[in-house]
Design a protein around this motif. Structure first.
Motif, PDB file in Angstrom:
ATOM      1  N   ALA A   1       0.829  -1.200   0.000  1.00 48.41           N
ATOM      2  CA  ALA A   1       0.000   0.000   0.000  1.00 48.41           C
ATOM      3  C   ALA A   1       0.873   1.264   0.000  1.00 48.41           C
ATOM      4  O   ALA A   1       0.544   2.264  -0.653  1.00 48.41           O
ATOM      5  CB  ALA A   1      -0.932  -0.006   1.203  1.00 48.41           C
ATOM      6  N   PHE A   2       1.976   1.215   0.714  1.00 48.11           N
ATOM      7  CA  PHE A   2       2.937   2.321   0.730  1.00 48.11           C
ATOM      8  C   PHE A   2       3.497   2.544  -0.682  1.00 48.11           C
ATOM      9  O   PHE A   2       3.564   3.678  -1.176  1.00 48.11           O
ATOM     10  CB  PHE A   2       4.048   1.986   1.728  1.00 48.11           C
ATOM     11  N   HIS A   3       3.871   1.474  -1.329  1.00 48.68           N
ATOM     12  CA  HIS A   3       4.353   1.550  -2.704  1.00 48.68           C
ATOM     13  C   HIS A   3       3.274   2.129  -3.617  1.00 48.68           C
ATOM     14  O   HIS A   3       3.562   2.980  -4.472  1.00 48.68           O
ATOM     15  CB  HIS A   3       4.747   0.145  -3.169  1.00 48.68           C
ATOM     16  N   TRP A   4       2.035   1.693  -3.455  1.00 49.56           N
ATOM     17  CA  TRP A   4       0.929   2.173  -4.270  1.00 49.56           C
ATOM     18  C   TRP A   4       0.722   3.680  -4.093  1.00 49.56           C
ATOM     19  O   TRP A   4       0.459   4.406  -5.060  1.00 49.56           O
ATOM     20  CB  TRP A   4      -0.334   1.398  -3.905  1.00 49.56           C
ATOM     21  N   TRP A   5       0.870   4.161  -2.854  1.00 45.24           N
ATOM     22  CA  TRP A   5       0.738   5.597  -2.598  1.00 45.24           C
ATOM     23  C   TRP A   5       1.830   6.371  -3.330  1.00 45.24           C
ATOM     24  O   TRP A   5       1.570   7.412  -3.955  1.00 45.24           O
ATOM     25  CB  TRP A   5       0.809   5.858  -1.094  1.00 45.24           C
ATOM     26  N   LEU A   6       3.058   5.868  -3.296  1.00 40.71           N
ATOM     27  CA  LEU A   6       4.163   6.526  -4.002  1.00 40.71           C
ATOM     28  C   LEU A   6       3.946   6.506  -5.513  1.00 40.71           C
ATOM     29  O   LEU A   6       4.249   7.478  -6.208  1.00 40.71           O
ATOM     30  CB  LEU A   6       5.491   5.843  -3.665  1.00 40.71           C
ATOM     31  N   VAL A   7       3.444   5.391  -6.019  1.00 41.27           N
ATOM     32  CA  VAL A   7       3.178   5.269  -7.453  1.00 41.27           C
ATOM     33  C   VAL A   7       2.213   6.362  -7.909  1.00 41.27           C
ATOM     34  O   VAL A   7       2.415   7.012  -8.951  1.00 41.27           O
ATOM     35  CB  VAL A   7       2.599   3.876  -7.776  1.00 41.27           C
ATOM     36  N   ARG A   8       1.184   6.593  -7.128  1.00 43.18           N
ATOM     37  CA  ARG A   8       0.170   7.572  -7.522  1.00 43.18           C
ATOM     38  C   ARG A   8       0.591   9.013  -7.264  1.00 43.18           C
ATOM     39  O   ARG A   8       0.407   9.879  -8.114  1.00 43.18           O
ATOM     40  CB  ARG A   8      -1.141   7.288  -6.793  1.00 43.18           C
ATOM     41  N   HIS A   9       1.154   9.269  -6.068  1.00 40.29           N
ATOM     42  CA  HIS A   9       1.349  10.650  -5.633  1.00 40.29           C
ATOM     43  C   HIS A   9       2.758  11.187  -5.852  1.00 40.29           C
ATOM     44  O   HIS A   9       2.947  12.412  -5.847  1.00 40.29           O
ATOM     45  CB  HIS A   9       0.977  10.770  -4.151  1.00 40.29           C
ATOM     46  N   VAL A  10       3.738  10.315  -6.004  1.00 45.61           N
ATOM     47  CA  VAL A  10       5.104  10.772  -6.264  1.00 45.61           C
ATOM     48  C   VAL A  10       5.458  10.581  -7.744  1.00 45.61           C
ATOM     49  O   VAL A  10       5.833  11.525  -8.428  1.00 45.61           O
ATOM     50  CB  VAL A  10       6.119  10.045  -5.358  1.00 45.61           C
ATOM     51  N   VAL A  11       5.306   9.343  -8.231  1.00 37.43           N
ATOM     52  CA  VAL A  11       5.580   9.106  -9.651  1.00 37.43           C
ATOM     53  C   VAL A  11       4.504   9.755 -10.521  1.00 37.43           C
ATOM     54  O   VAL A  11       4.788  10.287 -11.600  1.00 37.43           O
ATOM     55  CB  VAL A  11       5.676   7.596  -9.942  1.00 37.43           C
ATOM     56  N   GLY A  12       3.272   9.730 -10.059  1.00 38.17           N
ATOM     57  CA  GLY A  12       2.190  10.364 -10.803  1.00 38.17           C
ATOM     58  C   GLY A  12       1.537   9.466 -11.829  1.00 38.17           C
ATOM     59  O   GLY A  12       1.070   9.932 -12.877  1.00 38.17           O
ATOM     60  N   LEU A  13       1.465   8.163 -11.533  1.00 37.55           N
ATOM     61  CA  LEU A  13       0.764   7.251 -12.437  1.00 37.55           C
ATOM     62  C   LEU A  13      -0.735   7.251 -12.135  1.00 37.55           C
ATOM     63  O   LEU A  13      -1.140   7.129 -10.972  1.00 37.55           O
ATOM     64  CB  LEU A  13       1.308   5.826 -12.303  1.00 37.55           C
ATOM     65  N   ASP A  14      -1.512   7.369 -13.161  1.00 36.71           N
ATOM     66  CA  ASP A  14      -2.965   7.232 -13.075  1.00 36.71           C
ATOM     67  C   ASP A  14      -3.295   5.847 -13.625  1.00 36.71           C
ATOM     68  O   ASP A  14      -3.235   5.620 -14.829  1.00 36.71           O
ATOM     69  CB  ASP A  14      -3.629   8.326 -13.900  1.00 36.71           C
ATOM     70  N   VAL A  15      -3.622   4.922 -12.738  1.00 33.59           N
ATOM     71  CA  VAL A  15      -3.790   3.516 -13.117  1.00 33.59           C
ATOM     72  C   VAL A  15      -5.270   3.204 -13.295  1.00 33.59           C
ATOM     73  O   VAL A  15      -6.066   3.378 -12.371  1.00 33.59           O
ATOM     74  CB  VAL A  15      -3.171   2.580 -12.055  1.00 33.59           C
ATOM     75  N   ARG A  16      -5.615   2.741 -14.483  1.00 29.71           N
ATOM     76  CA  ARG A  16      -6.996   2.394 -14.789  1.00 29.71           C
ATOM     77  C   ARG A  16      -7.101   0.886 -15.038  1.00 29.71           C
ATOM     78  O   ARG A  16      -6.273   0.317 -15.750  1.00 29.71           O
ATOM     79  CB  ARG A  16      -7.483   3.152 -16.020  1.00 29.71           C
ATOM     80  N   TRP A  17      -8.149   0.279 -14.466  1.00 30.05           N
ATOM     81  CA  TRP A  17      -8.355  -1.164 -14.609  1.00 30.05           C
ATOM     82  C   TRP A  17      -9.574  -1.439 -15.481  1.00 30.05           C
ATOM     83  O   TRP A  17     -10.609  -0.788 -15.339  1.00 30.05           O
ATOM     84  CB  TRP A  17      -8.558  -1.808 -13.243  1.00 30.05           C
TER      85      TRP A  17
END
Length: 230
Positions: free
Chosen positions: A44-60
């Motif tokens: 979940a920590f990694h997921w937060w970084l993916v969205r808010h630091v890297v800036g990935l918008d992940v769509r499923w």
């Protein structure tokens, strides 16, 4: 900005990972449930970084079902490898032996239930992988495998490694193929670009198919999001 985001991700993720590894070791005597909780917290920590630091918008597109399935995932980057712990519903992940043999981190992966495979060890390694995977499936956990065997550049469509067919035959479970295009923005290198990426869950592939048939269907499904994107 790309370099800054990538550096900030590394500065937060790797020290944070060490803290989660140490926390997992501390709670390990308390049993399996606390270990899984900490490991899922790391994901979940990694997921937060993916969205808010890297800036990935992940769509499923579609959802991963719960229960004992063999989940076959396209492999471009570390991003989807870590995120399997979040979207796979407490999965057992088949990964290369080097990761499960690392000091501290490797111990945590084994304690969680990951299966390490030495790709150079041949038939003996495959038999051990299948034994551990059967135990995982019997407990109701899905088994996640990256059937290409390693990370590949976006647009590459190598043949599946032999271990996939052996695992498919041994487990006799439906396969859930997962395609994605993360590699457009995040590959093997240091730089991680922001933007939208997609994951697509393919139709379940039934057990009991011939090797050529199942490999062809899985190969097509995990490569469904190729170089041409919206």
């Amino acid at each position: 900005m790309i370099a800054l985001r990538s550096a900030l991700f590394a500065l937060l993720f790797y020290p944070g990972t060490l803290l989660y590894v140490l926390a997992t070791i501390l709670v390990s005597p308390l049993g399996t449930a606390p270990v899984r909780k900490v490991v899922h917290g790391w994901s979940a920590f990694h997921w937060w970084l993916v969205r808010h630091v890297v800036g990935l918008d992940v769509r499923w597109e579609g959802e991963i079902p719960r229960g004992p399935y063999l989940i076959a995932v396209k492999h471009h980057s570390m991003m989807e490898a870590v995120d399997t712990l979040r979207f796979g519903h407490t999965p057992v992940v088949v990964m290369k032996r080097e990761l499960t043999s690392m000091p501290l981190f490797g111990w945590v992966t084994r304690r969680y239930g990951a299966i390490g495979v030495d790709r150079e060890a041949g038939a003996a390694a495959l038999r051990e992988m299948m034994k551990e995977a059967r135990a995982a499936a019997a407990s109701g956990r899905p088994v996640i495998i990256f059937p290409e065997g390693t990370r590949v550049p976006f647009g590459a469509e190598p043949p599946l490694q032999p271990g996939f067919a052996g695992l498919y035959r041994a487990l006799a479970l439906p396969v859930i193929p997962v395609a994605h295009d993360v590699g457009r923005l995040w590959g093997k290198g240091f730089l991680k670009r922001s933007g939208r990426v997609r994951f697509r869950v393919g139709d379940p592939i039934p057990p009991g198919l011939k090797r050529d048939d199942v490999e062809a269907r899985v190969h097509a499904a995990i490569n469904a999001l190729g170089p041409v994107v919206d």
